[in-house]
Design a protein around this motif. Structure first.
Motif, short mmCIF file in Angstrom:
data_model
loop_
_atom_site.label_atom_id
_atom_site.label_comp_id
_atom_site.label_asym_id
_atom_site.label_seq_id
_atom_site.Cartn_x
_atom_site.Cartn_y
_atom_site.Cartn_z
N GLY A 48 14.08 15.26 -11.75
CA GLY A 48 15.49 15.44 -12.11
C GLY A 48 15.79 14.09 -12.97
O GLY A 48 15.24 13.29 -13.80
N PHE A 49 17.02 13.53 -12.22
CA PHE A 49 17.55 12.08 -12.62
C PHE A 49 16.98 10.88 -11.89
O PHE A 49 17.50 9.83 -12.10
N GLU A 50 16.39 11.37 -10.72
CA GLU A 50 15.80 10.11 -9.74
C GLU A 50 14.29 9.70 -10.08
O GLU A 50 13.29 10.82 -10.34
N VAL A 51 13.99 8.58 -9.85
CA VAL A 51 12.81 7.92 -9.90
C VAL A 51 12.27 7.62 -8.48
O VAL A 51 13.06 6.86 -7.82
N PHE A 52 11.03 7.72 -8.20
CA PHE A 52 10.64 7.53 -6.84
C PHE A 52 9.39 6.86 -7.10
O PHE A 52 8.45 6.82 -7.79
N SER A 53 9.29 5.82 -6.01
CA SER A 53 8.15 5.00 -5.95
C SER A 53 7.22 5.80 -4.58
O SER A 53 7.42 6.11 -3.80
N ASP A 54 5.72 5.23 -4.71
CA ASP A 54 4.89 5.66 -3.84
C ASP A 54 4.69 4.52 -2.95
O ASP A 54 4.05 4.48 -1.77
N ARG A 55 5.55 3.42 -3.05
CA ARG A 55 5.40 2.13 -2.09
C ARG A 55 6.68 1.76 -1.81
O ARG A 55 7.85 1.99 -2.49
N LYS B 289 0.78 -1.15 0.02
CA LYS B 289 0.02 -0.17 -0.03
C LYS B 289 0.88 1.26 0.17
O LYS B 289 2.09 1.31 0.38
N PRO B 290 0.47 2.31 -0.51
CA PRO B 290 1.05 3.39 -0.69
C PRO B 290 1.69 4.02 0.80
O PRO B 290 1.18 4.04 1.74
N ALA B 291 2.99 4.50 0.80
CA ALA B 291 3.73 5.04 1.74
C ALA B 291 3.98 6.65 1.57
O ALA B 291 4.54 7.22 2.49
N SER B 292 3.59 7.22 0.40
CA SER B 292 4.12 8.47 0.22
C SER B 292 2.89 8.90 -1.02
O SER B 292 2.04 7.85 -1.67
N ASP B 293 2.56 10.33 -0.93
CA ASP B 293 1.76 10.82 -2.08
C ASP B 293 2.42 11.23 -3.19
O ASP B 293 1.73 11.61 -4.16
#
Length: 342
Positions: A160-167, A150-154
């Motif tokens: 930029g050059f970084e990829v972020f996940s919401d889980r 389940k999501p841990a972030s909104d």
């Protein structure tokens, strides 16, 4: 009516991993060697007891990571991680990482409640938030959600050059089905069942009800049945029992005497509920594998399970654990209907 004993399907063991303050590596190495021995003997699982500010395993996730690289088959568990010491989001990341490294062999067991000696440690553990921390089942639910994806972030996406996940990453898909709750009360048993966890029941339960007589096995049996009644899988929901069991088939006379003395010193606490929490302790079981099997088959709660994680005594020597585990795997397990893993 009590059920008939089931053939034992999964055989595991639990260790506290004691060490000498002056030589901590030796004790941790002994723990890893015991886990390696367990795999060679065919045990299905090895479990680590968690101890903070003591001379036992304070970081079972790290020890499981090390053990995962020295074994290939045996499952690795914790019994249990007290979540009062943990941030559920960070713990979810660590557990998923080790599960990936192990090839999906991790069985994290957790519990809730304030940390032991909280008044003495809260200044170091939660210097700014001690009064606001929630040590209820909600802490477990947060861990479950994060492990199960389940999501841990909104926020998710590219910045930029970084990829972020919401889980939580890495995500280990099977780990959410291998989370255990270590419980000793009817309320914890029901909560674990309602939330689809597995259930660890040990040699300690709470005496419930104002008046006795109190019977450990019957209390534990009630917890197991309450858990399964609340669980979506019903009678197939997983329960593991963790009594202290010490087979003596190949023990020397000196070892037998030591084991019997150890159990005798701990027997007085089993006669009545202990302390403000009114805890009930199961007697340690010492004897030949045939004698132990007879006592287990007469144990109302044991007859309800087909998985165990027998607890190793705290203070024995490495060679004692080798003897005990060898007898468990070659004598006691087969007497209970178990067959070693390949």
């Amino acid at each position: 009516m009590p059920s008939s004993p089931r053939p034992l399907r999964k055989l595991g063991f639990l260790t506290i991993g004691l060490f000498d303050e002056a030589d901590p590596r030796r004790g941790h190495e002994s723990t890893l060697e015991i886990i390696e021995l367990g795999e060679r003997l065919g045990f299905d699982s090895a479990w680590l007891r968690h101890r903070h500010l003591q001379y036992g395993i304070s970081s079972p996730v790290a020890v499981m990571a090390a053990a995962s690289q020295r074994t290939s088959r045996i499952e690795l568990g914790t019994a249990v991680i007290p979540l009062g010491w943990e941030n559920p989001l960070r713990l979810a990341e660590d557990l998923a990482t080790v599960d990936i490294l192990s090839g999906g062999r991790i069985n994290p067991g957790v519990s809730v409640g304030p940390p032991m000696h909280f008044d003495e440690v809260k200044g170091a553990l939660y210097p700014d938030t001690a009064d606001a921390e929630d040590f209820s089942y909600e802490r477990v639910r947060r861990l479950l959600d994060f492990v199960r994806g389940k999501p841990a972030s909104d926020f998710s996406g590219v910045q930029g050059f970084e990829v972020f996940s919401d889980r939580v990453q890495p995500h280990s898909p099977g780990l959410g089905r291998r989370l255990w709750y270590g419980g000793g009360s009817l309320s914890s048993a029901r909560w674990a069942g309602e939330h689809g966890m597995n259930f660890l029941t040990s040699s300690v339960v709470k005496a419930e009800g104002a008046e006795g007589p109190y019977d450990f096995a019957q209390s534990q049996l009630a917890h197991i049945r309450a858990f399964r009644a609340a669980h979506p899988d019903g009678a197939d929901a997983r329960v593991s029992q963790g009594l202290v069991v010490i087979p003596t088939d190949s023990a020397s006379p000196e070892q037998r005497a030591k084991y019997e003395e150890y159990a005798a010193k701990r027997t007085p606490r089993t006669t009545s509920p202990q302390g403000p929490a009114r805890l009930m302790f199961a007697p340690d079981i010492v004897g030949t594998s045939q004698e132990i099997a007879e006592r287990l088959h007469a144990h109302a709660a044991f007859r309800e399970v087909d998985e165990v994680a027998f607890a190793l005594p705290f203070t024995f020597e490495h060679e004692d654990y080798v003897q005990i585990l060898t007898d468990m795997a070659t004598k006691l397990g087969p007497t209970l209907g178990w067959r070693p893993g390949a």
